[in-house]
Write a protein that holds these residues in place. Structure first.
Motif, mmCIF file in Angstrom:
data_model
loop_
_atom_site.group_PDB
_atom_site.id
_atom_site.type_symbol
_atom_site.label_atom_id
_atom_site.label_comp_id
_atom_site.label_asym_id
_atom_site.label_seq_id
_atom_site.Cartn_x
_atom_site.Cartn_y
_atom_site.Cartn_z
ATOM 1 N N ASP A 47 0.796 -1.241 0.000
ATOM 2 C CA ASP A 47 0.000 0.000 0.000
ATOM 3 C C ASP A 47 0.825 1.287 0.000
ATOM 4 O OD1 ASP A 47 -2.477 -0.814 -0.416
ATOM 5 O OD2 ASP A 47 -3.201 -0.607 1.650
ATOM 6 N N ALA A 48 2.150 1.177 0.018
ATOM 7 C CA ALA A 48 2.950 2.411 0.005
ATOM 8 C C ALA A 48 2.920 3.054 -1.378
ATOM 9 C CB ALA A 48 4.381 2.113 0.421
ATOM 10 N N GLY A 49 2.603 2.240 -2.424
ATOM 11 C CA GLY A 49 2.487 2.818 -3.760
ATOM 12 C C GLY A 49 3.435 2.226 -4.799
ATOM 13 N N LYS A 50 3.926 1.037 -4.533
ATOM 14 C CA LYS A 50 4.875 0.395 -5.449
ATOM 15 C C LYS A 50 4.260 0.179 -6.836
ATOM 16 C CE LYS A 50 5.423 -3.817 -4.887
ATOM 17 N NZ LYS A 50 5.575 -5.219 -5.049
ATOM 18 N N THR A 51 3.030 -0.341 -6.854
ATOM 19 C CA THR A 51 2.376 -0.616 -8.140
ATOM 20 C C THR A 51 2.127 0.680 -8.897
ATOM 21 O OG1 THR A 51 1.267 -2.408 -6.982
ATOM 22 C CG2 THR A 51 0.470 -1.907 -9.183
ATOM 23 N N THR A 52 1.663 1.688 -8.170
ATOM 24 C CA THR A 52 1.383 2.979 -8.813
ATOM 25 C C THR A 52 2.666 3.568 -9.374
ATOM 26 O OG1 THR A 52 -0.287 3.262 -7.103
ATOM 27 C CG2 THR A 52 0.166 5.167 -8.486
ATOM 28 N N LEU A 53 3.732 3.519 -8.613
ATOM 29 C CA LEU A 53 5.001 4.079 -9.093
ATOM 30 C C LEU A 53 5.497 3.299 -10.326
ATOM 31 C CD1 LEU A 53 7.285 6.155 -8.705
ATOM 32 C CD2 LEU A 53 8.475 4.454 -7.310
ATOM 33 N N THR A 54 5.379 1.978 -10.279
ATOM 34 C CA THR A 54 5.806 1.165 -11.435
ATOM 35 C C THR A 54 5.040 1.600 -12.679
ATOM 36 O OG1 THR A 54 6.124 -0.691 -9.925
ATOM 37 C CG2 THR A 54 6.114 -1.208 -12.274
ATOM 38 N N GLU A 55 3.727 1.766 -12.521
ATOM 39 C CA GLU A 55 2.905 2.189 -13.666
ATOM 40 C C GLU A 55 3.347 3.540 -14.201
ATOM 41 O OE1 GLU A 55 -1.456 0.193 -12.946
ATOM 42 O OE2 GLU A 55 -1.118 2.250 -12.327
#
Ligand code: G4P
Length: 539
Positions: free
Chosen positions: A25-33
């Motif tokens: 939930d820290a935002g790894k997926t969002t940052l990758t995108e």
């Protein structure tokens, strides 16, 4: 020949191979995108809302990931930006998957640690960080979610130092306060980047204006208090902060720190560019033949991950290799050290989420998926047939959870055994056989792996299983000092645990507490107990 070597140097220098580590939930997926968005690899970044309903995160592969909304397996994404070829290895965020994550971290040259600005350093980040530190992997920090209220930046720096034991060097500094940040100050270029309002919910790259620090235009744009606070902060950082030292970064002693918001594309591009400038190109690896440099002319690689049936459209098994040295070519013949023979690599593949491409060549730092007919194991070395050696073994996790597993329908035992064998080769589970019986005991490092086991045996092998959890917490490989083999008959106290054999036939005792272990040690003179197979290193 020299042009080949020149190209090898050039291609190696272009590569950046890294993993993004974070607490869920820290935002790894969002940052990758967003990195993919800036790299032009996807045109419209899936916003979190639309991802939840219609679209899945770009790295979600397995059905179970979609159902549970967690990332179970590591995936690999590749794209180009600013003259660099970027390989991002996705690490599963769930704590039960530390072993898989660990292996992924064996294949990277650096790591990006994403922190939630409001939560700081969380439990899972700590664990992953420790692995990187042990391997001396350079770590870059991205403090995310700056679009809303978070901890004060100076406090976050202290937290990183106190909790993780690493100094940080802010590469940029947020302008504004308390979630009302307007931009970032770039400490290298000494300019302020102010972002225009995000009207696309982060689906498009964000526009920004650049101002010299001290310029009249900047003063005009910023509130007086915000401007003065910024000047004070910069002065404090320059006077009291750490000096930037790339050597320290390379040794994992200092982390360059960036502030931004992956969701609103705030600071993402700047982060990507600075990261690519500072992050290391592919590094040398230790092997039985000494250090192997990426630019050594001959090809070599190691298997760090095996994955079956990733995509229902391709029901097959892939071994992921990380290229260490030389050029990889499709259809090349390589020496497979574990198998003791030369094999041909016919269908090499590279990835962007669900799309696979057959590739013709790859270079040090690249990750290639090889079609695996069941010959590869985690940690295997492959190399040009003229240089036979082995890269240092992967350390292994001691198993901590155990269950007896059997097929509900005994007619399906053959598929059941095949499934169990394949999942063992993938490194998802450890396999034991109970002494004197035909029954199968599976060991894992966490309970979620049992859910995955049950699910995958059903969906990929059509086998329903009965799972009976066992009350053991530790496994001990049994070795007698004088070299004789441990047997259930020849030992005292095996009724305090379960005597099993691992898949290489080595004797192992499963017990449920330290006390039982102590009793067995005291009552079996000359017996040595190992928490992983004696020829392996423990993590
Ligand atoms: P993970 O892979 O590290 O687990 O995190 P992921 O990117 O899935 O993001 C976790 C949550 O954090 C998501 O919210 C996402 O919208 C949010 N998030 C990511 N980056 C930012 C950011 O820069 N600012 C803010 N404010 N939020 C961010 P969610 O609760 O899963 O979905 P939703 O209800 O927000 O849609």
């Amino acid at each position: 020949m020299s042009t080949d070597i020149d190209q090898l140097h050039l291609e190696t220098a272009k590569r950046r191979t890294f993993a993004i580590i974070s607490h869920p939930d820290a935002g790894k997926t969002t940052l990758t995108e967003k990195l993919l968005l800036y790299g032009g690899a996807i045109h419209l970044a899936g916003s979190i809302k639309s991802r939840k309903t219609a679209r899945h995160a770009v790295s979600d592969w397995m059905e179970i990931e979609k159902q549970r909304g967690i990332s179970v397996t590591s995936s690999v994404l590749q794209f180009d930006y600013g003259g660099c070829r970027i390989n991002i290895l996705d690490t599963p965020g769930h704590q039960d998957f530390s072993e898989d994550t660990y292996r992924t971290l064996m294949a990277v040259d650096s790591a990006v640690m994403v922190l939630d600005a409001a939560k700081g350093v969380e439990a899972q980040t700590k664990k992953l960080f420790k692995v990187c530190k042990e391997r001396q992997v350079p770590i870059f920090t991205f403090v995310n979610k700056l679009d809303r209220y978070g901890k004060v930046p100076i406090d976050l720096m202290d937290e990183i130092e106190n909790v993780l034991g690493i100094r940080s060097y802010p590469m940029n500094w947020p302008v504004g306060s308390d979630g009302r940040y307007q931009g970032v100050y770039d400490r290298q270029k000494k300019v302020v980047e102010l972002f225009s309002a995000d009207t696309t919910h982060g689906q498009e790259a964000r526009l920004s204006d650049i101002y010299e620090l001290g310029s009249a235009e900047l003063k005009d744009r910023l509130d007086e208090v915000v401007y003065q606070n910024l000047l004070d902060d910069i002065e404090l950082l320059d006077a009291a902060g750490e000096d930037f030292d790339l050597e320290k970064v390379a040794r994992g002693e200092l982390t360059p720190m960036f502030f931004g918001s992956a969701m609103t594309n705030f600071g993402v591009q700047n982060f990507l560019e600075e990261y690519l400038r500072l992050a290391p190109a592919p590094a040398a690896r230790e092997s039985s033949a000494g250090k192997i440099e990426p630019t050594d002319g001959k090809f070599s690689a190691f298997v760090f991950k095996i994955q079956a049936n990733m995509n229902p459209a391709h029901r097959d098994r892939l071994a992921f290799i990380r290229i260490v040295s030389g050029k990889f070519e499709r259809n090349m013949a390589v020496w497979h050290e574990t198998g003791g023979k030369t094999i041909k690599l016919a269908q090499p593949q590279q990835f962007l989420a669900q799309d696979r491409q057959i590739i013709d060549e790859a270079w040090p730092g690249d990750i290639v998926g090889l079609f695996d007919p069941g010959i590869f194991r985690i940690g295997d070395t492959i190399s040009d047939p003229s240089i036979k050696f082995r890269f240092a073994d992967f350390p292994v996790f001691p198993p901590e959870k155990f269950a007896r597993v059997e097929a509900k329908d005994t007619m399906k035992r053959k598929q059941f055994l095949k499934g169990i064998e394949q999942l063992t080769q993938e490194g998802a589970i450890q396999l034991f056989k109970e002494a004197g019986y035909d029954s199968i005991i599976v060991g894992t490092v966490g309970t979620l792996q049992f859910d995955v086991l049950v699910y995958r045996l059903k969906s990929e092998y059509g086998v329903d299983v009965i799972l009976t959890m066992q009350p053991f917490e530790v496994a001990r490989w049994l070795v007698y000092e004088d070299g004789h083999t441990a047997t259930p008959e020849g030992m005292r106290g095996i009724d305090r645990g379960m005597f099993v054999y691992d898949r290489s036939g080595l004797p192992v005792l499963l017990v449920n507490n330290e006390w039982a272990l102590g009793w067995i040690r005291d009552n079996n003179p000359g017996l040595e107990l190992y928490s992983v197979p004696p020829d392996k290193k423990e993590i």
